[in-house]
Write an enzyme that holds these catalytic residues in place. Sequence first.
Site, PDB file in Angstrom:
ATOM      1  N   ASN A  37       0.815  -1.222   0.000  1.00  0.00           N
ATOM      2  CA  ASN A  37       0.000   0.000   0.000  1.00  0.00           C
ATOM      3  C   ASN A  37       0.848   1.272   0.000  1.00  0.00           C
ATOM      4  OD1 ASN A  37      -2.352   1.438   0.055  1.00  0.00           O
ATOM      5  ND2 ASN A  37      -2.972   0.839   2.128  1.00  0.00           N
ATOM      6  N   HIS A 122     -14.677  -4.630  10.836  1.00  0.00           N
ATOM      7  CA  HIS A 122     -14.327  -3.318  11.404  1.00  0.00           C
ATOM      8  C   HIS A 122     -15.564  -2.476  11.679  1.00  0.00           C
ATOM      9  CE1 HIS A 122     -10.015  -2.865   9.654  1.00  0.00           C
ATOM     10  NE2 HIS A 122     -10.227  -4.082  10.097  1.00  0.00           N
ATOM     11  N   ARG A 147     -13.739  -5.481  15.436  1.00  0.00           N
ATOM     12  CA  ARG A 147     -12.732  -4.486  15.829  1.00  0.00           C
ATOM     13  C   ARG A 147     -13.434  -3.146  15.930  1.00  0.00           C
ATOM     14  NH1 ARG A 147      -7.782  -1.906  12.291  1.00  0.00           N
ATOM     15  NH2 ARG A 147      -9.358  -0.357  11.806  1.00  0.00           N
ATOM     16  N   TYR A 159      -6.924   7.427  13.120  1.00  0.00           N
ATOM     17  CA  TYR A 159      -6.829   6.156  12.418  1.00  0.00           C
ATOM     18  C   TYR A 159      -8.107   5.328  12.591  1.00  0.00           C
ATOM     19  CZ  TYR A 159      -6.119   1.341  11.534  1.00  0.00           C
ATOM     20  OH  TYR A 159      -6.314   0.075  11.060  1.00  0.00           O
ATOM     21  N   ASP A 210      -7.318  -1.643  17.596  1.00  0.00           N
ATOM     22  CA  ASP A 210      -6.007  -1.402  16.970  1.00  0.00           C
ATOM     23  C   ASP A 210      -5.457  -0.043  17.440  1.00  0.00           C
ATOM     24  OD1 ASP A 210      -3.829  -1.242  15.321  1.00  0.00           O
ATOM     25  OD2 ASP A 210      -4.923  -1.631  13.455  1.00  0.00           O
ATOM     26  N   HIS A 212      -2.544   1.014  16.494  1.00  0.00           N
ATOM     27  CA  HIS A 212      -1.804   1.459  15.309  1.00  0.00           C
ATOM     28  C   HIS A 212      -0.475   2.130  15.665  1.00  0.00           C
ATOM     29  CE1 HIS A 212      -1.983   2.368  10.875  1.00  0.00           C
ATOM     30  NE2 HIS A 212      -2.585   1.203  10.948  1.00  0.00           N
ATOM     31  N   GLU A 236      -4.131  -4.447  19.468  1.00  0.00           N
ATOM     32  CA  GLU A 236      -3.206  -4.605  18.339  1.00  0.00           C
ATOM     33  C   GLU A 236      -2.202  -3.468  18.255  1.00  0.00           C
ATOM     34  OE1 GLU A 236      -5.362  -5.201  14.718  1.00  0.00           O
ATOM     35  OE2 GLU A 236      -3.761  -4.335  13.503  1.00  0.00           O
ATOM     36  N   GLU A 262       1.570  -6.826  11.424  1.00  0.00           N
ATOM     37  CA  GLU A 262       1.146  -6.574  10.044  1.00  0.00           C
ATOM     38  C   GLU A 262       2.236  -5.923   9.210  1.00  0.00           C
ATOM     39  OE1 GLU A 262      -2.329  -4.133  10.923  1.00  0.00           O
ATOM     40  OE2 GLU A 262      -1.283  -2.374  10.193  1.00  0.00           O
ATOM     41  N   ARG A 283       0.495 -11.365  13.522  1.00  0.00           N
ATOM     42  CA  ARG A 283      -0.384 -10.879  12.448  1.00  0.00           C
ATOM     43  C   ARG A 283       0.260 -10.808  11.066  1.00  0.00           C
ATOM     44  NH1 ARG A 283      -4.577  -8.416  12.131  1.00  0.00           N
ATOM     45  NH2 ARG A 283      -3.853  -6.404  11.362  1.00  0.00           N
ATOM     46  N   HIS A 312      -3.309 -10.202   9.105  1.00  0.00           N
ATOM     47  CA  HIS A 312      -3.759  -8.927   8.554  1.00  0.00           C
ATOM     48  C   HIS A 312      -4.649  -9.201   7.333  1.00  0.00           C
ATOM     49  CE1 HIS A 312      -2.203  -4.877   6.722  1.00  0.00           C
ATOM     50  NE2 HIS A 312      -3.356  -4.693   7.331  1.00  0.00           N
ATOM     51  N   ASP A 316      -6.281  -3.420   1.475  1.00  0.00           N
ATOM     52  CA  ASP A 316      -5.114  -3.291   0.592  1.00  0.00           C
ATOM     53  C   ASP A 316      -4.464  -4.655   0.333  1.00  0.00           C
ATOM     54  OD1 ASP A 316      -4.677  -2.371   3.445  1.00  0.00           O
ATOM     55  OD2 ASP A 316      -2.584  -2.741   2.916  1.00  0.00           O
ATOM     56  N   GLU A 339      -8.466 -11.253   9.990  1.00  0.00           N
ATOM     57  CA  GLU A 339      -9.118  -9.971   9.714  1.00  0.00           C
ATOM     58  C   GLU A 339      -9.808 -10.044   8.348  1.00  0.00           C
ATOM     59  OE1 GLU A 339      -6.375  -6.717   9.327  1.00  0.00           O
ATOM     60  OE2 GLU A 339      -7.924  -5.217   9.673  1.00  0.00           O
ATOM     61  N   TRP A 402       1.906   6.844  12.255  1.00  0.00           N
ATOM     62  CA  TRP A 402       0.521   6.833  11.790  1.00  0.00           C
ATOM     63  C   TRP A 402      -0.129   5.529  12.094  1.00  0.00           C
ATOM     64  CZ3 TRP A 402      -1.731   3.701   7.893  1.00  0.00           C
ATOM     65  CH2 TRP A 402      -3.130   3.902   7.780  1.00  0.00           C
TER      66      TRP A 402
HETATM   67  C1  GCO Z   1      -5.367  -3.182  10.051  1.00  0.00           C
HETATM   68  C2  GCO Z   1      -4.355  -2.237   9.559  1.00  0.00           C
HETATM   69  C3  GCO Z   1      -4.686  -1.468   8.334  1.00  0.00           C
HETATM   70  C4  GCO Z   1      -3.434  -0.766   7.837  1.00  0.00           C
HETATM   71  C5  GCO Z   1      -3.415  -0.751   6.353  1.00  0.00           C
HETATM   72  C6  GCO Z   1      -2.124  -0.173   5.828  1.00  0.00           C
HETATM   73  O1  GCO Z   1      -5.212  -3.603  11.166  1.00  0.00           O
HETATM   74  O2  GCO Z   1      -6.254  -3.508   9.286  1.00  0.00           O
HETATM   75  O3  GCO Z   1      -3.798  -1.487  10.598  1.00  0.00           O
HETATM   76  O4  GCO Z   1      -5.773  -0.618   8.506  1.00  0.00           O
HETATM   77  O5  GCO Z   1      -3.330   0.506   8.339  1.00  0.00           O
HETATM   78  O6  GCO Z   1      -3.601  -2.056   5.908  1.00  0.00           O
HETATM   79  O7  GCO Z   1      -1.949  -0.446   4.506  1.00  0.00           O
HETATM   80 MG    MG Z   2      -3.635  -2.886  12.219  1.00  0.00          MG
END
Ligand code: GCO
Ligand code: MG
Length: 402
Positions: A37, A122, A147, A159, A210, A212, A236, A262, A283, A312, A316, A339, A402
Site C-alpha cells: 500500500n 471493522h 474491531r 486512524y 487497533d 496502530h 493490536e 502486520e 499478524r 492482517h 489493501d 481480519e 501513523w
Molecule cells: C489493520 C491495519 C490497516 C493498515 C493498512 C495499511 O489492522 O487492518 O492497521 O488498517 O493501516 O492495511 O496499509
Molecule cells: Mg492494524
Amino acid sequence: MKIVDAKVIVCCPGRNFVTLKLTTEDGVYGLGDATLNGRELAVASYLKDYVIPLLIGRDARRIEDTWQYFYKGAYWRRGPVTMSAIAAVDTALWDIKGKVMNAPLYQLLGGASRDAVLVYGHASGSGIEETVQAAAHYIKGGYKAIRAQSGIPGLPSTYGVGRGVMYYEPAEKDAPPENSWSSEAYMNFVPSLFARLRKEFGNELHLLHDVHHRLTPMEAARLGKELEPHHLFWLEDPTPAELQEGFRLIRQHTTTPLAVGEVFNTIYDCQQLIQEQLIDYIRTTVVHAGGITHLRRIANLAEMYQVRTGSHGATDLSPVCMGAALHFDLSVHNFGIQEYMKHTDETDRVFPHAYKFENGLMHPGDAPGLGVDIEEELAAKYPYAVAYLPVNRKLDGTMHNW
Ligand code: GCO
Ligand code: MG
C-alpha cells in the site's frame, strides 16, 4: 513443468493492486498478490526488472527452492519490497501446484484443521454512539468478532474511522493526508468506548482494538490495564515493534492479549516477541511476509510458544491474498482469527473468488489452487492511480507514528 510466461498486472478497481501471473508450458497459471500500500510500483518494478527474467524457464514445481533462490540469491535480504515480491512468486507457485494436483491449496498444506475460519470485521464511527451502531450492523450480519475504532473528542481525525458502514480505506489519491494526535486524549477516551460496547452487547462478542503503533510501552501498559475489565480479544500494535523488548514492559503490567505483526516481513522480525511469549497473536500475512512458505515457518515457531495467528486482512491485501490467507488459516493448527474487510464490488468483479463468508466464519472454497482468478480485460479498465497512506503529527506539529 517450465514457467514460460510471467506478467505483473497493476490495477485500481477502487484501490491499487499489484498481481503476478505465472504461466507454465502446460498452460496452467497461478496468481500471487504483490500489493504494498502506497509503494505499489516499487514491488512491480522489483518483479519486472529483477525477478521475472530469472523465473522464466524455472521448474514451477520447485516452490521451496525458488523461495530460497530469490531470498538468498538477492544477497540483500528482508524488507517489504523484496518480501512482497517473493510472496507473490511463492503464492502463484502454490496456486499452480494446487491446480495441477486438482486440489484446493489447504489440502496440500495438510488438510483442514477446522471447519471454517473465524473472522473479524471493522466497526467504526466518529464517536461512541456511531461506533455502537456500526457494531450492531456487523452483529446483524452474523459477525462474532468486531474491531472497534472511534473518533476521539478533541481530535479532528484519527486512524481507523471509515467512510460508510462497511468500508474503511486509509489511502488517498495524490498526497498523504495529515492526521493529528494526542496520546492523552486517546488514552482517556478508549476505555469508555469499550465499557459502552460491553454494556450494549454483553460479554460473548469478541471485541478487538487497533492502537496502530501510537503509544510508548508504558502508555500501552496503562491502556491494557484499563481495558482489562472489558476483556478484549486483543489489543493490536500497542507500540511500534521494531523494539521487540519494549513489549516486556507492557507484559509486566497487563493481561490484555497483544497482537502484532502486520508490518513484519520475516520470522526475524518477531522471533523475540514469540520466543519470550511477549505477544499472543502474530499478524504477519501472506503478501508481506514471504508467501505461504515463509508464513508457515512463522506459524510453526509460534505454535511452540502457544502464540496463535491473526493475519492482517485489510482491503489493501487483494482477494488473491485473502484467498491464500484463508487456505493457510484453515490448515494451520495454531490459527487464532483472520481480519476480513469486504472489498468494493469493482474489486470483487476484477478478482472472482471461491471464498465465502457465512455467519461470522469464512471458508476458502474447494476450487483447485487458491480459488481466486483475475479478469484481465476488466482490470485494464482501472489504471493505477498514485495514492498515499496518511501521516500523523502530534498537536504541537511533531511527526508521530501513523
Ligand atoms: C489493520 C491495519 C490497516 C493498515 C493498512 C495499511 O489492522 O487492518 O492497521 O488498517 O493501516 O492495511 O496499509
Ligand atoms: Mg492494524
